[in-house]
Design an enzyme around this catalytic site. Structure first.
Site, PDB file in Angstrom:
ATOM      1  N   GLY A  38     -23.478   6.812  19.673  1.00 47.78           N
ATOM      2  CA  GLY A  38     -24.567   6.097  19.042  1.00 47.78           C
ATOM      3  C   GLY A  38     -25.566   7.060  18.788  1.00 47.78           C
ATOM      4  O   GLY A  38     -26.060   7.875  19.930  1.00 47.78           O
ATOM      5  N   GLY A 213     -26.767  22.295   7.419  1.00 53.53           N
ATOM      6  CA  GLY A 213     -25.442  22.704   8.076  1.00 53.53           C
ATOM      7  C   GLY A 213     -25.501  24.128   8.437  1.00 53.53           C
ATOM      8  O   GLY A 213     -26.056  24.596   9.159  1.00 53.53           O
ATOM      9  N   ASP A 237     -15.283  19.318  16.282  1.00 51.95           N
ATOM     10  CA  ASP A 237     -15.697  17.996  15.886  1.00 51.95           C
ATOM     11  C   ASP A 237     -17.213  18.118  15.699  1.00 51.95           C
ATOM     12  O   ASP A 237     -17.941  18.122  16.502  1.00 51.95           O
ATOM     13  CB  ASP A 237     -15.389  17.185  17.164  1.00 51.95           C
ATOM     14  N   ASP A 243     -27.423  14.857  16.222  1.00 55.50           N
ATOM     15  CA  ASP A 243     -28.126  14.368  17.246  1.00 55.50           C
ATOM     16  C   ASP A 243     -28.521  15.376  18.268  1.00 55.50           C
ATOM     17  O   ASP A 243     -29.654  15.288  18.987  1.00 55.50           O
ATOM     18  CB  ASP A 243     -27.183  13.260  17.982  1.00 55.50           C
TER      19      ASP A 243
END
Ligand code: RIB
Length: 414
Positions: A38, A213, A237, A243
């Protein structure tokens, strides 16, 4: 000064796949793991692991107790976290063999955030406190209005982007942290530099952090501009990298660090997160970030150096049809900014660089061919022969004919 993160908590069901499934396709998954996630939870954990004291508000279901425990163990203050009679939010995530992901989101308890609950929580905060938000809970516009009216400083990460976010008045936001897709969502402009101009024109007081990025990140406001390279890691990953960046940057500026230092720590922390599996579990501690910073290298395909290489290659490949617009498209900038970028980073204008690339071509042909000098000069694309002769003299300190003789002499000597 207090920091409140009002945000989502999800259980992430992560499927490892070779390639992300396409419409109509069935593919096997070779792994399934469950992680805490989340965007809200990940960012609170990033703030806490970066050393900040953060209150997390949001809703989970009774099935989300492992999220509560992780937040607690990470040092997040859970005074305002609510358990409601709904399933905890869930994300179905596919991670492919390159570490890229695709996410299907079920909001669940995250959509149980009501106006009353917001009023209740915000009553404990006041002017000067920070509110961090993302776009995974209900009542977001109301939350922004109330926080702004209370004089709180809002840090907004508009992720995941939805068209309805366009209705939010960005004048009420202090810091906007977003990626290229979200920037295009707000502005309708896909080139990052066009977004910079758009933002400065429409929201001169907004402080924006645009993440690109592997190409790093840019902080800008009405006057200043600061660039930060991305760090080079092997991607395992990418989930929660954004976040981690947001949480670390928020921890930096709320903790009184400079924008430069906050960007650098955020960038390094995000790179570490990319190199690990899962969302929340991949967020590093500040000790790890500071230690890795000593050895981590900027991403080799990022920032100014890569752009300089792009410029060089562009002139080499477009000697006859080079245009400022063409180069701008390759750099992802708008033409007027490209002109300024060349001056600031290479110290020359577009036409000066083109001229010197054409002089290099002339020099190579003088050396490699027997064609007469005037014919070679005509091939450079300039009508004015004396203009190119002067430019050549400036570059090589001799006339084209002298250059050819010198090179022939060198060959003969060998
Ligand atoms: O940003 C990554 C997060 O997006 C995941 O943890 C998932 O839960 C989704 O909210």
């Amino acid at each position: 000064m207090k920091i409140l993160n009002f945000g989502s908590c999800n259980i992430d069901c992560v499927y490892s796949v070779e390639n992300i499934v396409r419409p109509g396709e069935t593919v096997p998954a070779f792994g399934l793991e469950h992680f805490a996630g989340g965007k809200g939870l990940n960012q609170s954990i990033a703030l806490a692991r970066a050393g900040a004291q953060v209150f997390h508000a949001g809703c989970i279901g009774s099935d989300g107790q492992m999220l509560r425990k992780l937040l607690q163990d990470s040092g997040v203050n859970l005074k305002y976290l609510k358990t409601v009679d709904r399933n905890t939010g869930q994300a179905v995530i596919q991670v492919d063999s390159h570490g890229e992901n695709s996410i299907l989101l079920y909001g669940g308890a995250n959509f149980a955030v009501t106006r009353d609950y917001i009023d209740e929580v915000l009553a404990d905060f006041s002017a000067g406190d920070f509110l961090l938000i993302q776009n995974e809970i209900s009542q977001l516009p109301y939350l922004i209005e109330k926080a702004y009216a209370a004089g709180m400083r809002v840090i907004f990460n508009p992720s995941p982007f939805q068209q309805s976010l366009g209705d939010i008045d960005l004048n009420k936001i202090s810091y906007l942290i977003l990626n290229e897709i979200e920037a295009a969502g707000f502005s309708g402009l896909s080139a990052p530099e066009e977004f910079v101009i758009w933002s400065r024109l429409n929201y001169p007081n907004l402080r924006v952090i645009l993440t690109l990025g592997k190409n790093g990140s840019i902080y800008f406001d009405g006057n200043a501009r600061i660039e930060q390279s991305a760090f080079c890691v092997k991607a395992v990953d990418t989930t929660a990298a954004g976040d981690t960046f947001t949480g670390y940057f928020a921890a930096g500026i709320t903790g009184g660090k400079s924008v430069e230092r906050s960007l650098c720590l955020a960038s390094c922390a995000a790179a570490i997160a990319v190199s690990k599996k899962g969302a929340a579990p991949s967020v590093p501690s500040i000790n790890e970030v500071e230690k890795r910073l000593e050895t981590m290298l900027p991403y080799e395909c990022s920032g100014t150096e890569q752009k300089k290489r792009t410029v060089k290659a562009y002139f080499e490949n477009h000697l006859s049809d080079a245009s400022l617009g063409g180069l701008a498209a390759q750099l992802g900038y708008c033409p007027s900014y490209t002109g300024r970028w060349l001056k600031n980073n290479i110290g020359a204008s577009f036409s000066e660089l083109l001229l010197s690339a054409r002089c290099r071509m002339l020099a190579a042909e003088l050396e490699d061919t027997e064609l007469c000098v005037s014919e070679l000069i005509a091939r450079t694309g300039y009508n004015n022969e004396s203009f190119i002769r002067k430019a050549f003299y400036r570059e090589y300190g001799c006339t084209p004919l002298e250059y050819r003789k010198r090179k022939q002499g060198e060959k003969y000597d060998k």
